[in-house]
Design an enzyme around this catalytic site. Structure first.
Site, PDB file in Angstrom:
ATOM      1  N   ARG A  32       0.806  -1.225   0.000  1.00  0.00           N
ATOM      2  CA  ARG A  32       0.000   0.000   0.000  1.00  0.00           C
ATOM      3  C   ARG A  32       0.841   1.280   0.000  1.00  0.00           C
ATOM      4  O   ARG A  32       0.701   2.113  -0.879  1.00  0.00           O
ATOM      5  CB  ARG A  32      -0.956   0.021   1.198  1.00  0.00           C
ATOM      6  CG  ARG A  32      -1.970   1.148   1.102  1.00  0.00           C
ATOM      7  CD  ARG A  32      -2.959   1.130   2.257  1.00  0.00           C
ATOM      8  NE  ARG A  32      -3.792  -0.046   2.262  1.00  0.00           N
ATOM      9  CZ  ARG A  32      -4.789  -0.234   3.111  1.00  0.00           C
ATOM     10  NH1 ARG A  32      -5.057   0.678   4.038  1.00  0.00           N
ATOM     11  NH2 ARG A  32      -5.524  -1.329   3.090  1.00  0.00           N
ATOM     12  N   HIS A  78      -8.155  -3.662  -6.916  1.00  0.00           N
ATOM     13  CA  HIS A  78      -7.830  -2.959  -5.665  1.00  0.00           C
ATOM     14  C   HIS A  78      -9.103  -2.777  -4.836  1.00  0.00           C
ATOM     15  O   HIS A  78      -9.769  -1.743  -4.908  1.00  0.00           O
ATOM     16  CB  HIS A  78      -7.214  -1.591  -6.009  1.00  0.00           C
ATOM     17  CG  HIS A  78      -6.468  -0.941  -4.883  1.00  0.00           C
ATOM     18  ND1 HIS A  78      -5.251  -1.409  -4.424  1.00  0.00           N
ATOM     19  CD2 HIS A  78      -6.758   0.137  -4.118  1.00  0.00           C
ATOM     20  CE1 HIS A  78      -4.817  -0.636  -3.454  1.00  0.00           C
ATOM     21  NE2 HIS A  78      -5.718   0.308  -3.235  1.00  0.00           N
ATOM     22  N   TYR A 122     -17.283  13.888 -12.833  1.00  0.00           N
ATOM     23  CA  TYR A 122     -17.162  15.072 -13.687  1.00  0.00           C
ATOM     24  C   TYR A 122     -15.871  15.091 -14.504  1.00  0.00           C
ATOM     25  O   TYR A 122     -15.813  15.737 -15.544  1.00  0.00           O
ATOM     26  CB  TYR A 122     -17.218  16.351 -12.851  1.00  0.00           C
ATOM     27  CG  TYR A 122     -18.519  16.535 -12.111  1.00  0.00           C
ATOM     28  CD1 TYR A 122     -19.724  16.642 -12.799  1.00  0.00           C
ATOM     29  CD2 TYR A 122     -18.537  16.594 -10.724  1.00  0.00           C
ATOM     30  CE1 TYR A 122     -20.919  16.806 -12.125  1.00  0.00           C
ATOM     31  CE2 TYR A 122     -19.729  16.756 -10.036  1.00  0.00           C
ATOM     32  CZ  TYR A 122     -20.920  16.860 -10.736  1.00  0.00           C
ATOM     33  OH  TYR A 122     -22.105  17.025 -10.066  1.00  0.00           O
TER      34      TYR A 122
END
Length: 809
Positions: A32, A78, A122
């Site tokens: 990670r 993931h 967006y």
């Protein structure tokens, strides 16, 4: 009660916690938070790029919604929160965070002001052109693939990474017990460093630094401290200073402005501008009239407009020291190498990358050879078939089906199964003279390719040359100029007081009990001549007009002193009580009285302080000894022995006389030049030869043009005024001349000594908390043999214990 089928383990809590946290820590470290030393990517970054690659969301195609990519990453590779994936994706697109962006994004992807990006629904994104170099040859079995979390797909454990991304884009992260801070670098310089390492595998860090000169931040700026860079490149840890790029510009009217065009890496511009403006609003610094952010599409620009006559360099130095206009950057270059976190210097990073690239080229070459030889085998079969075309056609026409035709070709003409498959699948239009020529040409090209690949696999030098050529190509395609300049030394920041403080006149007051304050002239004028506010038992020992640029030294009865610039004294109204010295220093004692307050505009190189104690010691010490660098605590002015108390402190130039009066009535005058000059921590020398039980009651420093008289007060309330001419200077450490007429009953004893004239008023405090005001003009001048005149009634007003002169600013 539990059923027999249940499996219950009886384990110690510390064992369970240790085991679980150990597993979790290992996962956080490896999967990670830390980048891989080979491709410079954290797992989430690698999975984002791989998911976009699989979906064909590449630089030569159109943009796609970020939400679609985030969904693919979460669903396939993931299984974590969508926000963390999107944040990692956005960071890879921010050109003020990474040196070479790995993702191109349309829409609001945040700003250097810390503004958040638009929601993933967006924005649109695609892999950048340079990211394709990280993923190139991924389909040629160059890296290992492992099953994803639900075994429905495969993902790479590392990317081929044809450029050294770990150094180029850097990395930051915090895991369990480890953190990493690898700064970004210039792609051209890093590739030159790799080429140097390939040419000379035994080169040193200093050799590499001729090519990789230091970090190259996307926000530019100036790095100071080449020693810090070298230490970091050698050990993985080091510190440098990163300073904004600034210029001082002239404006109309003789004013100036500071213009900032580049700021340190990962500094929030909006927070920086607000901090600088807050310093102006809070008046922590003088000289700034306005702070403006003029950043636009043409680039970053912060303007600090200065007041007229402001010290531009001084203001800039203060901002460097007290804001993020200058920061310290600490290298902590930790990466995953051989599946373990490791602190790596630049040499080990380059070696890790080179070893990875050699493996990539080797595996790619092996894959290409297999493909080329397989194709060559087919080409050989087709060419052989075309040379006996009529027999081949006859056999195929005489066969029952495709399988029979393949078997007959293999049996009669010794074709392999793959060759037979290619022959029976051949289209009729290809049975032309043109096609045989093309096959011959392809066969030659395949033979040449196989020879080249075998040469790479057979000779390390050829493999290295192949790697160098590929790196040269990437360098040429993506070359960019250095943004961050590097300076050898860290510039020392010196801040002038006038930059911080407005020069103004104030009234400074100090009382015997240790209450100190400065008062603005407006507040003092508004008091209409009212007395200084203080406790009933207290009195002022210093009231004077001073400038905020001056300094004040407060000397205490225990031989200590407190240093404070006037502008650091508490700003309190005239009508309010001052602040006690215990608030100025951390170690002030409760039984210390302030005996002297001495103002200092400058610390003279020629003047001395003259100290006198109750037990008859005297010391001269240079004024320069009392200008401290740090002053949070009390400092030693004079080393006192036993129960001795400091009695007086004066500034002398060496031409004066000193006069000492003892309690038992002796007076001694001599030149201050007889007192040897010593250091700040010394005890001094003998001032006066005192009889047993006697002590010094008062001290006066007499200038060569002194016009005032000696005024002494006795414990019986008598005041004695004498001309200085009564006493000729003699030698130090003598007993002196008797100044009182001896009485058998109730003899007079001196309690104080002042220099005064007809304009002065002496205040006499008694043991009954009564203060009697003595107008010196009412005292007649006497000789040494009188006991003076009674100025108060001992029975009514008490026994005098101390005196002081009236003070006015």
């Amino acid at each position: 009660m539990s059923s027999p089928d249940e499996k219950i383990q009886d384990l110690a809590l510390e064992e369970v916690l240790g085991d679980r946290f150990g597993r979790y820590s290992k996962y956080i470290i490896q999967e990670r938070a830390l980048p891989d030393a080979r491709d410079g990517l954290k797992p989430v970054q690698r999975r984002i790029l791989f998911a976009m690659h699989v979906e064909g969301n590449t630089a030569e195609k159109g943009f796609r919604k970020s939400a679609k990519t985030v969904g693919n990453v979460i669903g396939n590779y993931h299984p974590h929160g969508d926000s963390s994936v999107y944040e990692a994706m956005v960071r890879m697109s921010q050109d003020w965070k990474v040196r070479n962006t790995l993702i191109e994004m349309h829409g609001n992807n945040g700003s250097v002001d810390g503004d958040p990006p638009a929601a993933m629904r967006y924005t649109e994104a695609r892999i950048s052109k340079i990211s394709a170099e990280l993923l190139r040859d991924l389909d040629k079995e160059t890296v290992d693939f492992v099953p994803n979390f639900d075994d429905t797909a495969s993902e790479p454990t590392v990317l081929p990474s044809r450029f050294p991304n770990l150094l180029v884009n850097g990395s930051t992260g915090i895991s369990a017990g480890y953190a990493t801070d690898i700064p970004p670098h210039n792609l051209t310089e890093v590739i030159d460093g790799v080429l140097k390492r390939l040419d000379n595998p035994n080169c040193s860090t200093s050799d590499i630094m001729k090519y990789i000169k230091g970090p190259d931040f996307p926000t530019g700026g100036i790095i100071q401290g080449i020693d810090g860079i070298q230490k970091a490149y050698e050990t993985g840890k080091g510190r440098v200073v990163v300073r904004s790029k600034t210029t001082i510009e002239d404006m109309r009217g003789g004013r100036q402005q500071i213009v900032i065009t580049e700021i340190p890496y990962e500094i929030n511009k909006a927070t920086l501008v607000k901090r600088m403006d807050d310093l102006r609003i809070d008046k922590k610094i003088e000289g700034i009239s306005e702070v403006r952010d003029e950043t636009d599409r043409s680039g970053l620009r912060i303007v600090i407009e200065l007041k007229k006559d402001a010290n531009a360099d001084g203001v800039l130095n203060y901002l460097f020291k007290n804001t993020d206009l200058q920061i310290s950057y600490n290298f902590n270059m930790v990466a995953i190498f051989n599946k373990r976190p490791q602190l790596m210097g630049v040499i080990s990073m380059l070696d890790a990358y080179i070893a990875h690239q050699k493996e990539i080229i080797t595996r790619r070459s092996e894959y290409d050879i297999r493909r080329a030889k397989s194709r060559q085998h087919i080409i050989d079969g087709l060419m052989k078939a075309l040379s006996i075309l009529d027999e081949v056609i006859r056999i195929i026409r005489g066969s029952k089906d495709k399988r029979d035709a393949k078997l007959n070709l293999q049996t009669n003409y010794d074709f392999s199964e793959k060759q037979a498959e290619a022959i029976v699948s051949l289209q009729l239009y290809r049975l032309t003279n043109t096609d045989i020529t093309q096959l011959q040409q392809e066969a030659e090209e395949l033979a040449k390719l196989i020879a080249e690949l075998e040469a790479i696999l057979g000779d390390e030098a050829n493999l290295v040359q192949c790697l160098k050529e590929e790196l040269q190509g990437i360098k040429k395609a993506y070359k960019t100029p250095r943004l961050t300049s590097i300076e050898n030394e860290i510039t020392e920041i010196k801040i002038d007081t006038e930059v911080l403080v407005a020069s103004e006149e104030v009234v400074v007051s100090v009382t015997k009990e240790g209450y100190v304050k400065r008062t603005g002239m407006r507040s003092y004028a508004a008091s209409n001549g009212e007395d200084l506010s203080m406790k009933e038992t207290d009195h002022a020992i210093f009231v004077q007009s001073m400038n905020t640029m001056d300094a004040l030294l407060l000397f205490t009865s225990k031989g200590n002193y407190i240093y404070r610039p006037v502008h650091e004294l508490p700003d309190i109204k005239w009508k309010s009580l001052g602040e006690h010295i215990s608030h100025l220093v951390t170690d002030a004692s409760g039984d210390e009285d302030v005996i002297a307050a001495i103002p200092m505009k400058t610390f003279s190189e020629t003047d001395n302080f003259l100290f006198t104690t109750k037990n008859g010691m005297i010391k001269a010490s240079a004024v320069l000894n009392y200008q401290p660098q740090r002053y949070s605590k009390t400092l030693m002015a004079m080393n006192l022995k036993g129960d001795d108390r400091l009695l007086s402190v004066s500034v002398i130039n060496g031409t004066e006389d000193v006069f000492l009066a003892s309690h038992n009535g002796y007076g001694l005058r001599y030149a201050v030049s007889e007192v040897p000059v010593s250091g700040a921590r010394t005890a001094g020398v003998k001032a006066m030869n005192l009889k047993a039980g006697d002590f010094v009651a008062g001290v006066a420093v007499i200038a060569s043009d002194e016009k005032k008289d000696l005024v002494l007060i006795t414990q019986r309330g008598s005041a004695k005024r004498m001309k200085l001419s009564e006493f000729e200077p003699i030698s130090r450490a003598k007993r002196g001349l008797l100044m009182l007429r001896e009485l058998k009953n109730s003899p007079h004893r001196f309690i104080s000594l002042d220099l005064a004239d007809n304009s002065d008023i002496i205040h006499i405090a008694t043991n009954k908390d009564v203060v009697v005001d003595l107008n010196v003009a009412n005292l007649r001048v006497t000789d040494r043999y009188s006991n003076g005149s009674f100025v108060m009634d001992e029975q009514l007003e008490g026994v005098p214990v101390e005196t002081w002169l009236s003070l006015a600013p």
